[in-house]
Design a protein around this motif. Structure first.
Motif: not given
Ligand code: F6P
Length: 327
Positions: A75, A129-131, A173-175, A226, A257, A260
């Motif tokens: 980022r 993205t996995i979301d 996951m899934g913000r 989440e 994670h 991911r």
């Molecule tokens: O956007 C993908 C994601 O894996 C979300 O599901 C999760 O909330 C977020 O990224 C976590 O981000 P980081 O790896 O920066 O903690």
């Protein structure tokens, strides 16, 4: 119209399985069309630092099966500033890179869109993205693999849930989106699925769990996204259930994670390959400021302005199926 001759490719935001397959497809499509390709490391930060490396068809061998992204991801705060973006543009010009393919989520596209407009620089995006939370595509790269990872993990958790007559709360996951929770929940046979798009409330959850016990269920799996309201503190939720339903012994698993990582599924490899080839096709048609997605199994392009975070609409049919099959 000046078509690009040298194309940069980068991955940005959270990594997702299939990103490597997408990079590979972009690089090989470039080679196919006699275009040069350049890997940009660590997303937009690499643009700012001129962290580039030329790629050719052979430099992307043996990566279709690998999770993560070999170009790495980051980022970049500096890319949010005009000064930072000017630096990035200078680096691209110095390197004679005349178009970019960016692989990431809605944040990646927002940054790319600003840059493309500021410098009139051709950019095409791929949803990684996995979301699965991006408008303009039915699926994002990495989502299918994450679903399979979650289902496999819950299958294992079920063994213990069953052997010990326990209730497991499994956080996935899934913000902001419940796609992973809802689909993996159905696939793994969860009793309840808590998603951000639908606030079930603690009381209704208790009622449902009581009904489960009465109906003869000895163990239960509750999948909690989440981003869900009551899932925000999953350990607090576990205590709440144990306090109010003494018959339940509750355990919590936060998958985190692991969702991911891992080798991409066949679906994600094929999707990434189609979208990667689609990105170069789009640039060669003179398109810019667009995301290449998949809609009704056809490769399509939508403007970045529409490739935003998915709407919070819930799929009523999926919810109904989940309710019926968990009776
Ligand atoms: O956007 C993908 C994601 O894996 C979300 O599901 C999760 O909330 C977020 O990224 C976590 O981000 P980081 O790896 O920066 O903690």
């Amino acid at each position: 119209m000046n078509l690009p001759k040298k194309i940069g490719v980068l991955t940005s935001g959270g990594d997702a399985p299939g990103m490597n397959a997408a990079i590979r497809a972009v690089v090989r499509a470039c080679a196919y069309h006699d275009l040069e390709s350049v890997g940009v490391y660590r997303g937009f930060q690499g643009l700012l630092e001129g962290d580039f490396n030329p790629l050719d068809a052979r430099s992307v061998k043996n990566i279709i099966n690998r999770g993560g992204t070999f170009l790495k991801s980051a980022r970049s705060e500096e890319f949010r500033t005009v000064e930072g973006r000017k630096k990035a543009f200078r680096n691209l010009k110095n390197e004679n890179i005349d178009a970019l393919v960016v692989i990431g989520g809605d944040g990646t596209f927002a940054g790319a869109s600003i840059f493309a407009n500021e410098f009139n620089f051709p950019i095409v995006g791929l949803p990684g993205t996995i979301d699965n939370d991006i408008n303009g595509t039915d699926y994002t790269i990495g989502y299918d693999t994450a679903l399979n990872t979650v289902v496999e993990a819950i299958d294992k958790i079920r063994d213990t849930a069953n052997s010990h007559n326990r209730l497991f709360l499994v956080e996935v996951m899934g913000r902001d989106a419940g796609d992973i929770a809802l689909n993996a929940g159905i696939g793994a046979g969860a009793e309840e699925i808590l998603i951000p798009e639908q606030n079930m409330g603690r009381e209704r959850l208790l009622e449902s769990l009581s009904r489960s016990k009465i109906s003869g269920k000895t163990s239960s799996i509750v999948v909690v996204s989440e981003g869900d309201q009551i899932g925000k503190n999953i350990f607090g939720l576990a205590e709440f259930i144990e306090e109010n339903l003494k018959e339940y012994e509750v355990r919590v698993t936060v998958l985190g994670h692991i969702q991911r990582g891992g080798a991409p599924s066949c679906y994600d490899r094929v999707l990434a390959s189609r979208l990667g080839v689609g990105a170069i096709d789009a640039l060669l048609r003179g398109e810019t400021n667009v995301m290449i997605g998949i809609v009704h199994n056809k490769v399509t392009s939508v403007p970045f302005s529409e490739a935003t975070k998915g709407s919070n609409e819930i799929d009523a049919e999926l919810i109904r199926v989940a309710d019926i099959i968990s009776i």
